[in-house]
Design a protein around this motif. Sequence first.
Motif, PDB file in Angstrom:
ATOM      1  N   ASP A 178       0.784  -1.249   0.000  1.00  0.00           N
ATOM      2  CA  ASP A 178       0.000   0.000   0.000  1.00  0.00           C
ATOM      3  C   ASP A 178       0.812   1.293   0.000  1.00  0.00           C
ATOM      4  O   ASP A 178       0.343   2.319   0.507  1.00  0.00           O
ATOM      5  N   GLN A 199       1.062   3.835  -1.780  1.00  0.00           N
ATOM      6  CA  GLN A 199       0.300   4.355  -2.914  1.00  0.00           C
ATOM      7  C   GLN A 199      -0.127   5.798  -2.696  1.00  0.00           C
ATOM      8  O   GLN A 199      -0.246   6.263  -1.565  1.00  0.00           O
ATOM      9  N   GLU A 200      -0.365   6.464  -3.803  1.00  0.00           N
ATOM     10  CA  GLU A 200      -0.717   7.879  -3.776  1.00  0.00           C
ATOM     11  C   GLU A 200      -1.997   8.156  -2.991  1.00  0.00           C
ATOM     12  O   GLU A 200      -2.194   9.266  -2.504  1.00  0.00           O
ATOM     13  N   TRP A 226       4.450  -6.055  -5.237  1.00  0.00           N
ATOM     14  CA  TRP A 226       3.785  -4.808  -4.880  1.00  0.00           C
ATOM     15  C   TRP A 226       2.311  -5.096  -4.619  1.00  0.00           C
ATOM     16  O   TRP A 226       1.685  -5.850  -5.365  1.00  0.00           O
ATOM     17  N   LEU A 281      -1.433  -3.115  -3.717  1.00  0.00           N
ATOM     18  CA  LEU A 281      -2.170  -1.854  -3.620  1.00  0.00           C
ATOM     19  C   LEU A 281      -3.554  -2.116  -3.048  1.00  0.00           C
ATOM     20  O   LEU A 281      -4.206  -3.092  -3.433  1.00  0.00           O
ATOM     21  N   VAL A 307      -4.911   5.078  -6.932  1.00  0.00           N
ATOM     22  CA  VAL A 307      -4.509   3.710  -6.595  1.00  0.00           C
ATOM     23  C   VAL A 307      -3.369   3.323  -7.537  1.00  0.00           C
ATOM     24  O   VAL A 307      -3.532   2.618  -8.521  1.00  0.00           O
ATOM     25  N   ARG A 308      -2.207   3.897  -7.227  1.00  0.00           N
ATOM     26  CA  ARG A 308      -0.987   3.657  -7.990  1.00  0.00           C
ATOM     27  C   ARG A 308       0.177   3.877  -7.037  1.00  0.00           C
ATOM     28  O   ARG A 308       0.034   4.534  -6.002  1.00  0.00           O
ATOM     29  N   LEU A 309       1.316   3.324  -7.382  1.00  0.00           N
ATOM     30  CA  LEU A 309       2.486   3.481  -6.524  1.00  0.00           C
ATOM     31  C   LEU A 309       2.818   4.957  -6.350  1.00  0.00           C
ATOM     32  O   LEU A 309       2.618   5.760  -7.264  1.00  0.00           O
ATOM     33  N   HIS A 347      -3.749  -6.339  -6.339  1.00  0.00           N
ATOM     34  CA  HIS A 347      -4.746  -5.408  -5.790  1.00  0.00           C
ATOM     35  C   HIS A 347      -5.583  -6.144  -4.757  1.00  0.00           C
ATOM     36  O   HIS A 347      -6.130  -7.211  -5.053  1.00  0.00           O
TER      37      HIS A 347
END
Length: 194
Positions: free
Chosen positions: A9, A11-12, A48, A50, A67-69, A83
């Motif tokens: 997580d 994430q942005e 990874w 998310l 929902v991106r790195l 995800h």
Amino acid sequence: MKRALVVIDVQESFRQRPNWAASSNPEIVKQVGRLTEAFRATNGTVVWVLHTEPGTGNVFDPASGFVRLMDGLDAGPGEPVLHKTSHNAFTTTNLQQLLTTLGVRELVLCGIRTEQCVETTARLGADLGYQVTFVTEATATTPIEHRDAPPGRSVAEILADPRTLPVAEVIARTEYALAGRFATIRTVEEVVSG
């Protein structure tokens, strides 16, 4: 023993929440970057994860675009990006199947939130028989409001409330709960040089 770095997580979505201003580790990308570089240098496995909440309209809804790195992190070639919709990284993903296929028996965990998704993954990973390393300094969390706190308060109000659990206490409690039971606590340097 084959090991995998599981980045949870980072994430942005979190940077879009007002409480990110009170984060324990606003520079988490640097520590995660050091870990991923070390694993890649030894052809290690990096996974990874998310967190998503489809259809909610919040910052964890994939439609939000967050929902991106986090900026500064990228999945390398062949590195899976899973995800999840649960707190831990196992229940709603194929993480365990992936790790089994790769022969991984040790997990090195980092990410956001220290006491929530990362700790929950550590506990479940240990229960599933993995040797778990928890890299606290490559995690981040925010202060936790008291269960009776009114909703919708500003970050300043949350921080001013003496019932709010400060990030240092959240992190300490997580380490106390995990160490010797579910995980070994390590620094980034210990993992990178070990």
